[in-house]
Design a protein around this motif. Structure first.
Motif, short mmCIF file in Angstrom:
data_model
loop_
_atom_site.label_atom_id
_atom_site.label_comp_id
_atom_site.label_asym_id
_atom_site.label_seq_id
_atom_site.Cartn_x
_atom_site.Cartn_y
_atom_site.Cartn_z
N GLY A 134 0.55 -1.07 -0.18
CA GLY A 134 0.07 -0.32 0.30
C GLY A 134 1.13 1.35 -0.41
N GLN A 159 -2.26 -3.04 -4.71
CA GLN A 159 -2.43 -3.20 -3.29
C GLN A 159 -2.34 -1.67 -2.36
OE1 GLN A 159 0.75 -5.52 -1.12
NE2 GLN A 159 0.15 -7.16 -2.51
N LYS A 185 -8.53 -6.80 -0.22
CA LYS A 185 -7.47 -5.56 -0.88
C LYS A 185 -8.00 -4.91 0.04
CE LYS A 185 -5.35 -8.06 -3.65
NZ LYS A 185 -3.64 -8.27 -3.55
N ASN A 186 -8.00 -3.16 -0.28
CA ASN A 186 -8.24 -2.20 0.62
C ASN A 186 -9.60 -1.32 -0.27
OD1 ASN A 186 -5.88 -1.84 1.27
ND2 ASN A 186 -5.16 -0.16 1.18
N VAL A 249 -9.47 4.05 4.11
CA VAL A 249 -7.96 4.23 4.50
C VAL A 249 -7.25 5.49 5.57
CG1 VAL A 249 -6.28 5.23 3.01
CG2 VAL A 249 -7.74 3.48 1.80
N ARG A 252 -7.05 2.88 8.74
CA ARG A 252 -5.81 2.49 7.96
C ARG A 252 -4.83 2.51 8.41
NH1 ARG A 252 -5.71 -2.65 4.99
NH2 ARG A 252 -8.11 -3.13 4.24
N HIS A 282 -2.37 -0.74 3.02
CA HIS A 282 -2.86 -2.85 2.56
C HIS A 282 -2.59 -3.28 3.80
CE1 HIS A 282 -4.61 -6.15 0.91
NE2 HIS A 282 -3.10 -6.69 0.63
N TYR A 345 -6.81 -3.89 9.42
CA TYR A 345 -7.91 -3.88 8.43
C TYR A 345 -8.93 -2.79 9.51
CZ TYR A 345 -8.74 -8.44 11.47
OH TYR A 345 -9.21 -9.16 12.70
#
Ligand code: PLP
Length: 364
Positions: A134, A159, A185-186, A249, A252, A282, A345
């Motif tokens: 990511g 990613q 995946k994201n 995101v 994350r 990711h 996650y």
């Protein structure tokens, strides 16, 4: 127990809208290449800051179709990394092209632009940098090298959804950006899916033809294509989850920040980029010696983990023949022995991050 990955807590807030989207598609009578795919393509292109997106069946297909759209063929060489799993290499080989592996930067584990000179040759056509874990590849060096040698850049963004390099979203920097919507995946669908993103209208048109037998509007094959489509159900689900992508995101990044704080001073975590937007996390990856001791400690506490990836691709039986002996990519080979991915996650609780970090930091 803390699973390595679980999409359910992160989807909770959107669950009613996902269910409604699924019902709408089932009731519509249209399951393939309909309004949901078209709308998702517009919305996803906008998210990436590109003018077009083309939905396909997987991230691996996105890479293969991108190279095909660029007319990469048998015997052409494509430069990529060997620490990002098999997909980019499988895509290159699906065209009969030859992978040329380049080593990675020891700090970021991303493609090392300074090492490109040593692998470029007369038959090299493309570079496929991977925004691994990511984290956006610093693209300036790659783009300059590509321009100097007349090469095209295809980004592997499988990613990287939500990451940016110097303010440009991944996928909008090279000629084509390739995304996966595999569930982990994201931006993950409830099955397989992928997309090619580009701001080149001609390439977008060719990709649309390639994903369905090279057809034009009259179902006349203008070029040789195949069958690789994103379906309406996945597109409708992805449209809902895309509205949550920026906040997931951000979540994350926040959880990764907790890991970084909890592991500060251990030297275990890969250092974060100076610019927070460069990393979409990711995966949260630590790098440790005697990895099996960490795996055992996590297992003992019921904490999930992953290894991305345990074996460099050039050492695998299927790909060994491309001239790359063990020892030829020292940074890659060492990293593959040392990397370990921890749970990360949306929906993972703060106290779970604390527990995982405490377990890892306690291994000495
Ligand atoms: C997941 C992944 C792919 C392939 O995506 P699929 O949808 O699983 O085919 C490609 N490259 C990287 C780096 C990935 O992580």
């Amino acid at each position: 127990m803390i699973p390595f990955f679980d999409y359910r807590p992160g989807h909770r807030a959107a669950r009613d809208r996902i269910d409604a989207a699924i019902r709408e598609v089932l009731d519509s009578g249209r399951l393939i290449l309909g309004p949901q795919v078209a709308a998702f393509e517009r919305e996803f292109a906008a998210f990436c800051g590109a003018s077009e997106a083309v939905g396909v069946a997987s991230g691996t297909d996105a890479l293969a179709l991108a190279l095909r759209a660029l007319e990469v063929g048998a015997g052409d060489e494509v430069i990529t990394v060997a620490n990002a799993g098999v997909p980019p290499v499988a895509a290159i080989r699906s065209l009969g092209a030859i992978p040329r592996f380049v080593d990675v930067d020891p700090d970021t584990l991303l493609i090392d632009a300074a090492a490109l000179e040593a692998v470029v040759g007369d038959r090299t056509r493309c570079i496929v940098p991977v925004h691994l874990y990511g984290r956006a590849v610093p693209m300036a060096g790659v783009l300059q090298f590509a321009e100097r040698h007349g090469l095209t850049v295809v980004e592997d963004c499988a990613q990287g959804h939500g990451a940016a390099d110097a303010g440009r979203s991944v996928g909008s920097i090279g000629a084509i950006g390739c995304f996966s919507f595999y569930p982990t995946k994201n931006l993950g669908a409830y099955g397989d899916g992928g997309a090619c993103v580009t701001s080149n209208g001609e390439l977008a048109e060719r990709l649309r033809q390639l994903r369905m037998y090279g057809f034009d509007e009259r179902r006349h094959s203008r070029i040789e294509g195949l069958n690789s489509r994103l379906d309406e159900l996945q597109a409708a689900i992805l449209r809902v989850l895309l509205t949550e992508l920026s906040s997931s995101v951000a979540e994350r990044r926040r959880l990764a920040g907790l890991y970084h704080a909890a592991l500060a001073g251990t030297g275990q975590a890969l250092a974060p980029p100076a610019d927070a937007t460069a990393h979409a996390y990711h995966l949260f990856v630590v790098r440790v010696r005697e990895r099996e001791r960490y795996v055992a400690a996590l297992d003992a506490e019921g904490i999930g983990h992953g290894i991305h990836y345990a074996e460099p691709v050039h050492e695998m039986d299927a790909y060994r023949r491309f001239d790359w002996a063990r020892g030829s990519l020292p940074v890659t080979e060492r990293a593959c022995r040392e990397v370990l991915s921890l749970p990360l996650y949306p929906g993972l609780a703060e106290d779970q991050v604390t527990r995982v970090a405490r377990c890892v930091a306690a291994v000495r």
